[in-house]
Design a protein around this motif. Structure first.
Motif, PDB file in Angstrom:
ATOM      1  N   PRO A   1      -1.682   2.908   8.642  1.00  0.00           N
ATOM      2  CA  PRO A   1      -1.702   1.647   9.421  1.00  0.00           C
ATOM      3  C   PRO A   1      -0.527   0.752   8.863  1.00  0.00           C
ATOM      4  O   PRO A   1      -0.186  -0.215   9.625  1.00  0.00           O
ATOM      5  CB  PRO A   1      -3.194   1.141   8.808  1.00  0.00           C
ATOM      6  N   HIS A   2       0.128   0.784   7.407  1.00  0.00           N
ATOM      7  CA  HIS A   2       1.119   0.051   7.287  1.00  0.00           C
ATOM      8  C   HIS A   2       2.385   0.257   8.225  1.00  0.00           C
ATOM      9  O   HIS A   2       2.947  -0.684   8.329  1.00  0.00           O
ATOM     10  CB  HIS A   2       1.631   0.251   5.855  1.00  0.00           C
ATOM     11  N   LEU A   3       2.500   1.267   8.457  1.00  0.00           N
ATOM     12  CA  LEU A   3       3.823   1.730   9.565  1.00  0.00           C
ATOM     13  C   LEU A   3       3.545   1.723  10.872  1.00  0.00           C
ATOM     14  O   LEU A   3       4.351   1.770  11.607  1.00  0.00           O
ATOM     15  CB  LEU A   3       4.451   3.023   8.835  1.00  0.00           C
TER      16      LEU A   3
ATOM     17  N   PRO B   1      -4.710  -4.887   1.060  1.00  0.00           N
ATOM     18  CA  PRO B   1      -5.532  -4.883   2.047  1.00  0.00           C
ATOM     19  C   PRO B   1      -6.620  -3.812   2.030  1.00  0.00           C
ATOM     20  O   PRO B   1      -7.545  -3.406   2.904  1.00  0.00           O
ATOM     21  CB  PRO B   1      -4.436  -4.525   3.105  1.00  0.00           C
ATOM     22  N   HIS B   2      -6.876  -2.970   1.007  1.00  0.00           N
ATOM     23  CA  HIS B   2      -7.467  -1.691   0.952  1.00  0.00           C
ATOM     24  C   HIS B   2      -8.983  -2.130   0.525  1.00  0.00           C
ATOM     25  O   HIS B   2      -9.533  -1.309  -0.172  1.00  0.00           O
ATOM     26  CB  HIS B   2      -7.136  -0.575  -0.029  1.00  0.00           C
ATOM     27  N   VAL B   3      -9.639  -3.128   0.937  1.00  0.00           N
ATOM     28  CA  VAL B   3     -10.846  -3.698   0.663  1.00  0.00           C
ATOM     29  C   VAL B   3     -11.905  -2.624   0.907  1.00  0.00           C
ATOM     30  O   VAL B   3     -13.050  -2.955   0.371  1.00  0.00           O
ATOM     31  CB  VAL B   3     -11.333  -5.050   1.327  1.00  0.00           C
TER      32      VAL B   3
ATOM     33  N   ALA C   1      -0.194   8.247  -4.627  1.00  0.00           N
ATOM     34  CA  ALA C   1       1.044   7.939  -4.068  1.00  0.00           C
ATOM     35  C   ALA C   1       1.247   6.620  -3.630  1.00  0.00           C
ATOM     36  O   ALA C   1       2.328   5.920  -4.033  1.00  0.00           O
ATOM     37  CB  ALA C   1       1.453   8.775  -2.659  1.00  0.00           C
ATOM     38  N   HIS C   2       0.280   5.864  -3.357  1.00  0.00           N
ATOM     39  CA  HIS C   2       0.467   4.459  -2.976  1.00  0.00           C
ATOM     40  C   HIS C   2      -0.951   3.662  -3.361  1.00  0.00           C
ATOM     41  O   HIS C   2      -1.715   4.437  -3.537  1.00  0.00           O
ATOM     42  CB  HIS C   2       0.735   4.036  -1.634  1.00  0.00           C
ATOM     43  N   ASP C   3      -0.569   2.474  -3.594  1.00  0.00           N
ATOM     44  CA  ASP C   3      -1.705   1.584  -4.535  1.00  0.00           C
ATOM     45  C   ASP C   3      -2.647   1.388  -3.636  1.00  0.00           C
ATOM     46  O   ASP C   3      -2.980   0.207  -3.368  1.00  0.00           O
ATOM     47  CB  ASP C   3      -1.062   0.451  -5.024  1.00  0.00           C
ATOM     48  N   ALA C   4      -3.587   2.186  -3.118  1.00  0.00           N
ATOM     49  CA  ALA C   4      -4.593   2.074  -2.112  1.00  0.00           C
ATOM     50  C   ALA C   4      -6.059   1.891  -2.978  1.00  0.00           C
ATOM     51  O   ALA C   4      -6.918   1.657  -2.292  1.00  0.00           O
ATOM     52  CB  ALA C   4      -4.851   3.294  -1.000  1.00  0.00           C
ATOM     53  N   PHE C   5      -6.211   2.472  -4.075  1.00  0.00           N
ATOM     54  CA  PHE C   5      -7.348   2.344  -4.723  1.00  0.00           C
ATOM     55  C   PHE C   5      -7.833   1.535  -6.051  1.00  0.00           C
ATOM     56  O   PHE C   5      -8.601   1.580  -6.727  1.00  0.00           O
ATOM     57  CB  PHE C   5      -7.622   4.091  -5.704  1.00  0.00           C
TER      58      PHE C   5
ATOM     59  N   GLY D   1       3.682   0.665  -4.102  1.00  0.00           N
ATOM     60  CA  GLY D   1       2.867  -0.657  -4.034  1.00  0.00           C
ATOM     61  C   GLY D   1       1.512  -0.437  -2.992  1.00  0.00           C
ATOM     62  O   GLY D   1       1.384   0.482  -2.527  1.00  0.00           O
ATOM     63  N   VAL D   2       1.086  -1.726  -2.788  1.00  0.00           N
ATOM     64  CA  VAL D   2      -0.026  -1.735  -1.717  1.00  0.00           C
ATOM     65  C   VAL D   2       0.332  -1.346  -0.218  1.00  0.00           C
ATOM     66  O   VAL D   2      -0.548  -1.279   0.573  1.00  0.00           O
ATOM     67  CB  VAL D   2      -0.993  -3.126  -1.859  1.00  0.00           C
ATOM     68  N   SER D   3       1.712  -1.473   0.049  1.00  0.00           N
ATOM     69  CA  SER D   3       2.047  -0.876   1.411  1.00  0.00           C
ATOM     70  C   SER D   3       3.011   0.058   1.199  1.00  0.00           C
ATOM     71  O   SER D   3       3.684   0.257   0.304  1.00  0.00           O
ATOM     72  CB  SER D   3       2.601  -2.206   1.948  1.00  0.00           C
TER      73      SER D   3
ATOM     74  N   SER E   1      -6.891   7.934   1.954  1.00  0.00           N
ATOM     75  CA  SER E   1      -6.983   6.645   1.562  1.00  0.00           C
ATOM     76  C   SER E   1      -6.758   5.750   2.626  1.00  0.00           C
ATOM     77  O   SER E   1      -7.910   4.786   2.800  1.00  0.00           O
ATOM     78  CB  SER E   1      -5.378   6.505   0.812  1.00  0.00           C
ATOM     79  N   ASP E   2      -5.935   5.757   3.692  1.00  0.00           N
ATOM     80  CA  ASP E   2      -6.030   4.560   4.832  1.00  0.00           C
ATOM     81  C   ASP E   2      -6.481   5.292   6.112  1.00  0.00           C
ATOM     82  O   ASP E   2      -6.418   4.561   7.190  1.00  0.00           O
ATOM     83  CB  ASP E   2      -4.605   4.142   4.885  1.00  0.00           C
ATOM     84  N   SER E   3      -7.356   6.417   5.902  1.00  0.00           N
ATOM     85  CA  SER E   3      -7.600   6.942   7.256  1.00  0.00           C
ATOM     86  C   SER E   3      -8.896   7.768   6.697  1.00  0.00           C
ATOM     87  O   SER E   3      -8.861   8.389   5.727  1.00  0.00           O
ATOM     88  CB  SER E   3      -6.824   7.850   7.970  1.00  0.00           C
TER      89      SER E   3
END
Ligand code: ZN
Length: 312
Positions: free
Chosen positions: A71-73, A137-139, A203-207, A223-225, A283-285
């Motif tokens: 979603p970030h990209l 944003p990974h609430v 890999a990225h700060d999602a957790f 980072g977070v994105s 992570s984001d999906s």
């Protein structure tokens, strides 16, 4: 200009104005038509699942981002803008999660669309900030914050479709019970990992929210994105940390390329230590039916299992 020519010009103008005015009222308001399902457009797979869960058979939900999409990209296509324009309700994560779609959401608000930014409604004190201007944003990885977002969704559905308010609230109550069970399950699993090994490297700060809720130290290359730099320095520092702490496993993510985690694994090897890739986290999906991870609850469970099995 003689008199008759003037008349023709004026009447021509009148017809033009008449026609242009007519065009604006062509679209009729049929949102309250009996039996018609609310048309909802969401961004991420997590939100698609949430809206389906709370909206049940009163809604039709279309998610713009499929499984494995970052979603970030993500950039909205012309087709997406059309879908958003036709929706009764648009739901997005906010907190800069859909960083490249901000303008599209602003445009929809200008069109007086019902647009729900679930992140914005959370208590500011519960949002972690990476720096002054960058919220994490990974609430959804904090099951309690996710329950709050579920509440916002139930409230919004009740607001725009008042006759089904009880239905939405019942679905919310059922879902909260499921989320409580999920929280207990994850707590139980993470406790199986020896305390000193409760370190999650991705890999990225999602957790960050997940780590905070369930007692894991969290480290990431980016980072977070995923929009941020993948610095060689980050990899060096993390490799030192992993070697020093004898961490057994690091994790790739389903929505982020594996490259950086593999580079980290190599860097640890160069320091004379072995670290394995513990598996692929969502992570984001969300995942899919084939992997039994097509819902939020199943996905969080799967993550807890992958993390625990690799680190314990
Ligand atoms: Zn992310």
């Amino acid at each position: 200009m003689n008199k008759s020519l003037k008349l023709i010009a004026i009447s021509g103008l009148m017809i033009f104005i008449f026609l242009s005015c007519g065009r604006g009222t062509e679209k009729s308001e049929d949102n309250n038509e009996e039996g018609r399902k609310l048309q909802i457009v969401t961004t991420t797979t997590m939100l698609t699942d949430l809206l389906k869960t709370i909206g049940g058979d009163k809604v039709e939900v279309e998610g713009l981002m499929g499984e494995g999409i970052d979603p970030h990209l993500y950039i909205a296509s012309a087709g997406d803008v059309g879908k958003l324009s036709n929706a009764d309700l648009i739901v997005y994560g906010g907190l800069h999660l859909e960083g490249k779609m901000t303008e599209v959401f602003e445009k929809m608000k200008e069109q007086k669309k019902s647009v729900l930014n679930v992140g914005e409604l959370l208590d500011k004190n519960q949002i972690t900030m990476e720096d002054e201007n960058t919220p994490d944003p990974h609430v959804w990885f904090n099951t309690e914050l996710w329950a709050k977002e579920a509440e916002s969704v139930a409230n919004e559905l009740s607001r725009i479709d008042g006759k089904n308010k009880d239905y939405y609230n019942q679905n919310l109550e059922k879902y909260k019970i499921e989320l409580n069970k999920l929280t207990e399950y994850v707590k139980k699993r993470i406790k199986e990992i020896p305390e000193k090994s409760r370190v999650l490297v991705t890999a990225h700060d999602a957790f960050g929210y997940f780590g905070e809720q369930f007692g894991l130290e969290v480290k990431a290359i980016q980072g977070v994105s995923t929009d941020s730099e993948t610095g060689a320095r980050n990899i060096r520092e993390l490799a030192d940390f992993i070697a020093e702490r004898n961490i057994k496993a690091i994790f790739v993510e389903s929505s982020v390329p594996k490259k950086s985690i593999e580079a980290l694994q190599e860097a640890v090897k160069a320091r004379g230590k072995e670290v394995k890739i513990g598996g692929e986290l969502y992570s984001d999906s969300l995942g899919d039916k084939e992997h039994n991870t097509e819902t939020y609850i199943k996905t969080v469970k799967a993550n807890a299992d992958i993390i625990t099995d690799a680190l314990k």
